[in-house]
Each structure stands twice: as structure tokens, then as C-alpha cells.
Design an enzyme around this catalytic site. Structure first.
Site, short mmCIF file in Angstrom:
data_model
loop_
_atom_site.label_atom_id
_atom_site.label_comp_id
_atom_site.label_asym_id
_atom_site.label_seq_id
_atom_site.Cartn_x
_atom_site.Cartn_y
_atom_site.Cartn_z
N PRO A 101 6.33 42.85 146.04
CA PRO A 101 6.45 42.27 147.10
C PRO A 101 5.84 43.50 148.44
O PRO A 101 6.17 44.26 147.93
CB PRO A 101 8.02 43.24 146.92
CG PRO A 101 8.56 43.72 145.85
CD PRO A 101 7.41 43.23 144.98
N LEU A 106 6.79 49.63 148.51
CA LEU A 106 6.10 49.82 147.63
C LEU A 106 4.10 50.08 147.67
O LEU A 106 3.71 49.35 147.08
CB LEU A 106 5.78 48.40 146.45
CG LEU A 106 7.69 48.65 145.94
CD1 LEU A 106 7.50 47.55 144.93
CD2 LEU A 106 7.71 49.79 145.21
N GLY A 107 4.05 50.69 148.83
CA GLY A 107 2.78 50.58 149.44
C GLY A 107 2.10 50.04 149.81
O GLY A 107 1.16 50.45 149.90
N SER A 109 1.54 48.38 152.71
CA SER A 109 0.59 48.57 153.97
C SER A 109 -0.70 49.08 152.63
O SER A 109 -1.75 48.94 153.91
CB SER A 109 1.44 48.81 154.80
OG SER A 109 2.01 50.06 154.55
N ASP A 152 0.31 57.23 150.61
CA ASP A 152 0.33 56.21 150.33
C ASP A 152 -1.27 55.71 150.86
O ASP A 152 -1.88 55.32 148.91
CB ASP A 152 1.12 54.96 151.31
CG ASP A 152 2.63 55.39 151.05
OD1 ASP A 152 3.03 56.29 151.11
OD2 ASP A 152 3.38 54.75 152.19
C1 MEV Z 1 6.60 55.68 153.10
O1 MEV Z 1 6.27 55.35 152.03
C2 MEV Z 1 7.30 57.03 153.27
C3 MEV Z 1 7.64 57.84 154.12
O2 MEV Z 1 7.58 59.62 153.95
C4 MEV Z 1 6.62 58.14 155.80
C5 MEV Z 1 5.48 58.55 155.36
O3 MEV Z 1 5.21 59.32 154.64
O4 MEV Z 1 4.36 58.10 155.69
C6 MEV Z 1 8.75 57.61 154.51
#
Ligand code: MEV
Length: 320
Positions: A101, A106-107, A109, A152
Site C-alpha cells: 500500500p 511503509l516507505g 515514497s 527511508d
Molecule cells: C517516516 O517514515 C519516518 C519519519 O521519522 C520521518 C523521517 O525520518 O523522514 C517520521
């Protein structure tokens, strides 16, 4: 010629949000991917289609805009930014496929950004290292989101189990740590940048309190790193539950996430918490045993998928 690149999504095990304030974090790549295929266009337009997400758009790569042809588009800002930075604006056809999804923590982007960059480098016959790819993908995420840690985009490039230190250095944790995780995701739309901003505003209102919560999350992540190295399952689970309490305290929990988190614990998860930004999005349940029971308990009322840790990072194939 067709250039195809795929990159994995991720789950953050420890340290989301704190990582934005230079605290450490631990994340793993999952066996779910985003794939981008790029071909020359047979007409004068650049198109982006996704059969999985059910949309088609015509892109203007020079001014980063798009025209909707069908469906409800998602994740286009990242693709437009990559095209703007790297592409020569010649017309191309892009297809995006995902088996997890989108917009659920879940990364997706980062996976889409890394895959689009690699596919474009392949399309333009440009050599690149994983280091450059991860670095440039992080630059794109920051441009689109405002604030973003390199976590990410690094995971989507390198895969495996990754530790991001206070010094922003990424290292792989080499252990035989393996487990099934159950991911429960909500259909509530949320934007990472909005949630990261909300936390930043809370920190501005209560700097001493929120700073010390972020520091506690950092110590917890350090402790978790040792627990993972020793494969101490009880401790890993317990630390996840404490991390969840801290995430709740910074306002990123929701009723839906809480319901899934507590149900997972009731049905046998060793630990469960929000993964990613929260405010909607996803939770993870750490299930070294009883993953079946936890999965079925979540699926009764919510959306759930089983994921495993993956060692397969970016893959690029160019076909003449
Ligand atoms: C988002 O997957 C994780 C956060 O820590 C934002 C980031 O690390 O850029 C909320």
C-alpha cells in the site's frame, strides 16, 4: 529501449520521528517493492500509468505539473521532482507498479523515488553508485517533504537491517535476526510532512519535554540494537512496546492504530508499535512466533499483510 528499476519498502523498528532530531533509528527492508519502467514515448507526451494504483496522468516535466486522464493519482510529486532534476524532458512513458500500500508508512515514497532515479539513470546510460543514488534520493525527498531523514531512501537502496547513527552514518547490522512482521494499515490518508510538522510544532511549544522524549527514544534504539545483535526476542518486543508509548506521547497515534496494536499483543505478538510517521499509516507486530494468529486477528477488522526482511535493494535492468 526499456529501463526497469525496483526498490523495496521498509518498516522502521525503532526511532521514527526521533531520527528527524538526530537520534538513531533502526529499520529493515521488506519483501515488497515499487517498480518503475521507462520507455521512449511514441507521441509527444510524457505519461505515467499505474495499473496497481489505477491511475493515468500526462506529466509536464518542465514545470512539475500533471493532467489527470483517469483514476485518483498518488505519489506523483516525487516522480515529477526526479524528472525535473534528472531528465532531459524528452517524452517518455512511465509505468509504476507496487505490491504494497502507498502512503501507509511503509516507505513507498522512498521506494518510488529510488526506483525512478535508478530507472532514469539507466535510461540515460548514466553510471551511478549506491551511495550516490541514496544521497540523491534523499535530496529529492527533502525537496518534496521539507524535512526528511536519510533513513527511508537508504533502506530502499541498500536493503537489509540498517542502523542510522546520531552522526547520520548508515551501517548494516549483520546478524541472523529474522522474523515475520505483520503490518496492519489504515485506509486513512496522511502525509508524512504534515505529521513531521505537527511534531515540530509540539516541540516548539514544549521544547524541554519533547527534547527529552526524543533523547529517550534515542537511548531505547541503542538498547534495541544490542537486543537485536543478541537476538533477544523478549527484549526486542518489550522495547517496541515502550517505543509505542513514547510515540503516543508525541501525538502520532490514532484510535485505529491503537486498536490494531493492542489486538496484535493480545493474539501473541512479542511487541507492536506504529511504524513510520503515524497519524494513520501503519503499525507493525513483531511475531517471531504466532504470526498466523496475529495476522488473522488483524484481518478480522482491518487491513493486514505479512512481511519478511529482505536483503534485495535496488535492482536495475536495461533492455535494448
Ligand atoms: C517516516 O517514515 C519516518 C519519519 O521519522 C520521518 C523521517 O525520518 O523522514 C517520521
Amino acid at each position: 529501449m526499456e529501463s526497469i528499476a525496483s526498490a523495496p519498502g521498509k518498516i522502521i523498528l525503532f526511532g521514527e520521528h526521533a531520527v528527524v532530531y538526530d537520534q538513531p533509528a533502526i529499520a529493515v527492508a521488506i519483501d515488497k517493492k515499487a517498480t518503475i519502467s521507462i520507455k521512449e514515448s511514441s507521441n509527444d507526451f510524457t505519461t505515467l500509468k499505474s495499473y496497481d494504483l489505477d491511475f493515468e496522468v500526462i506529466l509536464n516535466t518542465q514545470n512539475k505539473t500533471y493532467e489527470l486522464v483517469t483514476g485518483k493519482p498518488g505519489i506523483i510529486r516525487y516522480i515529477l521532482e526526479v524528472l525535473y532534476q534528472v531528465h532531459d524532458h524528452s517524452p517518455i512513458d512511465i509505468i509504476l507498479s507496487t505490491d504494497f500500500p502507498v502512503g501507509s508508512g511503509l516507505g513507498s515514497s522512498a521506494a518510488v523515488t529510488v526506483a525512478t532515479l535508478a530507472a532514469l539513470y539507466g535510461f540515460h546510460n548514466k553510471k551511478f553508485s549506491k551511495k550516490t543514488l541514496a544521497h540523491n534520493a534523499h535530496f529529492i525527498e527533502k525537496k518534496v517533504q521539507g524535512m526528511a531523514s536519510p533513513l527511508d531512501t537508504s533502506i530502499s537502496t541498500y536493503a537489509g537491517l540498517v542502523y542510522l547513527g546520531k552522526d547520520k552514518k548508515i551501517s548494516r547490522i549483520n546478524t541472523d535476526f529474522k522474523s515475520t512482521f505483520i503490518v496492519g494499515y489504515t485506509s486513512r490518508k496522511r502525509s508524512t510532512s504534515k505529521i513531521v510538522n505537527q511534531v515540530s510544532q509540539l516541540k516548539n511549544r514544549y521544547p524541554d519535554i519533547i527534547n527529552s522524549i526524543m533523547e529517550t527514544m534515542g537511548s531505547l534504539t541503542e538498547e534495541a540494537k544490542f537486543a537485536i545483535l543478541k537476538n533477544d526476542k523478549d527484549k526486542i518486543g518489550e522495547l517496541m512496546n515502550i517505543n509505542q508509548g513514547l510515540l503516543d506521547s508525541i501525538g502520532v497515534n490514532t484510535i485505529e492504530l491503537s486498536r490494531m496494536i493492542y489486538r496484535a499483543r493480545k493474539y501473541g505478538a512479542s511487541g507492536s508499535k506504529i511504524t513510520g510517521a503515524g497519524g494513520g499509516g501503519s503499525m507493525i507486530a513483531y511475531c517471531p512466533i504466532r504470526s498466523g494468529e496475529v495476522y488473522h486477528s488483524l484481518k478480522r477488522y482491518d487491513n493486514g499483510i505479512k512481511v519478511n526482511i529482505s536483503d534485495e535493494g535496488i535492482i536495475l535492468k536495461v533492455r535494448e
